[in-house]
Design a protein around this motif. Structure first.
Motif, PDB file in Angstrom:
ATOM      1  N   ASP A 136       2.087  -2.057   6.037  1.00 45.58           N
ATOM      2  CA  ASP A 136       1.930  -1.494   4.623  1.00 45.58           C
ATOM      3  C   ASP A 136       2.056  -2.499   3.463  1.00 45.58           C
ATOM      4  N   SER A 174      -0.118   4.992   2.830  1.00 45.18           N
ATOM      5  CA  SER A 174       0.031   5.201   4.318  1.00 45.18           C
ATOM      6  C   SER A 174       0.782   6.431   4.769  1.00 45.18           C
ATOM      7  N   SER A 178       0.903  -1.264   0.083  1.00 50.01           N
ATOM      8  CA  SER A 178      -0.056  -0.038  -0.016  1.00 50.01           C
ATOM      9  C   SER A 178       0.878   1.032  -0.130  1.00 50.01           C
TER      10      SER A 178
END
Length: 252
Positions: A190, A169, A166
């Protein structure tokens, strides 16, 4: 087939080999014909010219000439005040360095981050021990050691072993160079997903088919039992708290 051995892991081991054979552990392995392109040495920290042993020699060149590989586990040694001298020097000598964890937490993120940072410290240069260097050590270098061109890389013919990160974040944003973000900033949270050979085993941070609560409880239960029994295996009969004191005394 590949063969592995823990080598040059302690000062005691280094000194013992020099006293017995007049050779460093690496020199002795070369003498007996042990080193080769399928040889995988755990740690390989205490080598000639390393500051803790003060012994002149050319162990790095021996390893490079033999095409031998070293498994570098920075966290387990760094917490004891020990570091490879130095990660970039091994790479520049031509040694194939891979990364491992060797202790809890089993985090390749921590391994990459510490390898990069400690490599800069011991190598005395911010431009060495790069994010790319440690990322390669965690991926393609190990695959090359195993003779597996289908691992550690994203390309046609390789196995679909993929990590999905991801990027939105607070730790990962902003993003310009994804590899640098993963090495220097990422947290386990993450990591969105993990695919192994095309099968999605972790999705949205959750391991499929795993009862996480039961796994954590089992881990704590086994650890508590080990800590209770630790005096049985210590040569001085010391308890866990004697060997590794609690940070603060018990609250009363």
């Amino acid at each position: 087939m590949p063969i592995t051995l823990h080598t040059s892991q302690s000062v005691f081991e280094f000194d013992e080999m020099v006293q017995r054979h007049g050779l460093t552990p690496i020199e002795w392995l070369e003498k007996i014909g042990f080193l080769g392109e399928r040889t995988f040495l755990g740690h390989g920290i205490y080598i000639s010219n390393m500051s803790w042993v003060q012994y002149r020699g050319n162990d790095l060149q021996i390893l490079a000439n033999a095409d031998a590989s070293v498994a570098h586990s920075p966290w387990v040694f760094a917490r004891r005040g020990i570091a490879l001298e130095s990660f970039p020097a091994y790479l520049e000598a031509g040694v194939n360095v891979t990364l491992g964890t060797d202790t809890a937490p089993q985090s390749m993120i921590e391994a990459m981050r510490l390898a990069a940072v400690l490599g800069k410290v011991t190598g005395r240069s911010a431009g060495r021990s790069t994010a790319g260097d440690v990322f390669n050590a965690a991926t393609v270098n190990a695959a090359n050691l195993l003779g597996r061109p289908d691992l550690g890389r994203v390309q046609s013919g390789a196995k679909a072993d993929l990590l999905f990160w991801s990027l939105d974040s607070l730790f990962m944003a902003p993003v310009r160079d994804v590899i640098k973000n993963i090495v220097y900033s990422a947290t386990p949270g993450d990591l969105w997903g993990v695919m192994v050979d095309g099968e999605l085993l972790v999705e949205d941070g959750v391991v499929r088919g795993l009862d996480e609560g039961a796994a954590i409880a089992a881990l704590q239960r086994e650890a508590d039992g080990m800590w209770r029994r630790i005096a049985q295996n210590d040569w001085r009969g010391r308890s866990a708290d004697e060997m590794s004191p609690q940070t603060y005394r018990a609250f009363d």
